[in-house]
Scaffold this active site. Structure first.
Site, PDB file in Angstrom:
ATOM      1  N   ALA A   9     -15.047  41.773 -40.399  1.00  0.00           N
ATOM      2  CA  ALA A   9     -16.403  42.006 -40.679  1.00  0.00           C
ATOM      3  C   ALA A   9     -17.012  40.782 -41.385  1.00  0.00           C
ATOM      4  CB  ALA A   9     -16.155  43.111 -41.643  1.00  0.00           C
ATOM      5  N   TYR A 150      -5.729  32.870 -23.795  1.00  0.00           N
ATOM      6  CA  TYR A 150      -6.988  33.730 -24.405  1.00  0.00           C
ATOM      7  C   TYR A 150      -7.245  34.850 -23.401  1.00  0.00           C
ATOM      8  CZ  TYR A 150     -11.356  35.272 -26.019  1.00  0.00           C
ATOM      9  OH  TYR A 150     -12.323  35.805 -26.666  1.00  0.00           O
TER      10      TYR A 150
HETATM   11  C1  8X3 Z   1     -15.686  34.891 -25.435  1.00  0.00           C
HETATM   12  C2  8X3 Z   1     -16.286  34.576 -24.062  1.00  0.00           C
HETATM   13  O1  8X3 Z   1     -16.194  32.980 -21.979  1.00  0.00           O
HETATM   14  O2  8X3 Z   1     -15.570  31.983 -24.055  1.00  0.00           O
HETATM   15  O3  8X3 Z   1     -14.462  35.925 -25.347  1.00  0.00           O
HETATM   16  O4  8X3 Z   1     -14.162  33.739 -22.982  1.00  0.00           O
HETATM   17  S1  8X3 Z   1     -15.530  33.278 -23.279  1.00  0.00           S
END
Ligand code: 8X3
Length: 249
Positions: A9, A150
Site C-alpha cells: 500500500a 516474471y
Molecule cells: C507490468 C507490465 O509489461 O512490464 O506487469 O510486464 S509489464
C-alpha cells in the site's frame, strides 16, 4: 462501511488505491514493509477514514498470520482483500537470469499472495461473504522476451485467481483479477535495481497508465452490487496493444 486490506500500500497502484478508497468511505488496513511510509499514510488518510497499518513482508508467512490475527476488533472483519504487492526483478534471458531474482518474484508475487490470502480467507468463508482482488498483469496473459520468470509468476496469479474463484464459490466469496499493462510507477526502477534512467525510458514516447487509472478500476470492481463479480479485467494504455506492440510518438 467496508474494510479493505491492501498489500503493497505504500507505493504505486496500492498507494493510489489507498487514497481513492479513503476518499470513498472505506475503512483501510494498509500493509507494507516501510514503517515510516505506513505511519505517514496513516496520519494522512486517517483524516479521511479509519485507517490501521500492518508492517510485514509478504514473504514472511508467520508474521503475516500473527499480524492479521492481531488486528483490533474494529478492523477484524476484512470485507475486501486486495493482493497488490508484487514486483519484477531483472529483465534477462532465461540462460543468464539471476536465481535470486527468480526467487524474489516467485516468493513475493506468488507465495506472498498465497500467504496473505491464507490468513484472510477463513473469516470470509465463515461469514460466507468477501471479495478478493488479485493484481495480475498483462504478463499473466502473454509472455514477452526476457519476461520469463516474471511472466511465469503472473501466469501463476492468473491461475490461482481462477482456482480461488472455483474453490470459494460455495461460500459466495467474489474473486477477480485486474491485469494492468504498462503503468508509470516505480515498477521498472525496482526491475532495473534502482537504475532510474533505464526505468524512465520504459515510459517515454507514449502516454502510459498511471496508478490512479488502476485504482479507479479496482474501486469500480469492489463497488458492484453483491451479485456482480468482475472476474477478470485487462487494462492497457491506448498506446499499448500487447506486451510487445507499443505505439510510440
Ligand atoms: C507490468 C507490465 O509489461 O512490464 O506487469 O510486464 S509489464
Amino acid at each position: 462501511m467496508k474494510t479493505v486490506l491492501i498489500t503493497g500500500a505504500t507505493s504505486g497502484i496500492g498507494l493510489a488505491t489507498a487514497h481513492l478508497l479513503a476518499e470513498n468511505n472505506f475503512k483501510l488496513i494498509l500493509c507494507g514493509r516501510n514503517t515510516e511510509k505506513l505511519a505517514d499514510l496513516q496520519s494522512e488518510l486517517g483524516k479521511l477514514t479509519e485507517v490501521t497499518t500492518l508492517e510485514f513482508d509478504v514473504r514472511d508467512k508467520k508474521v503475516i498470520q500473527e499480524k492479521i490475527g492481531s488486528l483490533s476488533k474494529a478492523f477484524q472483519q476484512i470485507d475486501v482483500l486486495i493482493n497488490n504487492a508484487g514486483n519484477a526483478h531483472g529483465l534477462d534471458p532465461i540462460d543468464t537470469g539471476s536465481i535470486d531474482d527468480w526467487d524474489a518474484m516467485i516468493d513475493i508475487n506468488v507465495k506472498g499472495l498465497l500467504y496473505v490470502s491464507h490468513a484472510v480467507i477463513p473469516q470470509m468463508r465463515e461469514r460466507k461473504s468477501g471479495h478478493i482482488i488479485n493484481i495480475g498483469s498483462t504478463a499473466g496473459k502473454e509472455v514477452y522476451p526476457k519476461g520469463n520468470v516474471y511472466c511465469g509468476s503472473k501466469h501463476a496469479v492468473d491461475a490461482i485467481t481462477i482456482g480461488m474463484r472455483l474453490d470459494l464459490n460455495p461460500y459466495s466469496i467474489r474473486v477477480g483479477a485486474v491485469n494492468p499493462g504498462l503503468v508509470h510507477t516505480n515498477f521498472s526502477e525496482v526491475r532495473f535495481k534502482g537504475d532510474s534512467d533505464r526505468a524512465e525510458k520504459v515510459y517515454q514516447g507514449f502516454e502510459p497508465l498511471v496508478p490512479e487509472d488502476i485504482a479507479d478500476v479496482i474501486h469500480f470492481a469492489i463497488t458492484r452490487p453483491p451479485h456482480v463479480n468482475i472476474a477478470d479485467l485487462t487494462v492497457m494504455c491506448t498506446a499499448q496493444a500487447s506486451s510487445t506492440i507499443l505505439k510510440k510518438n
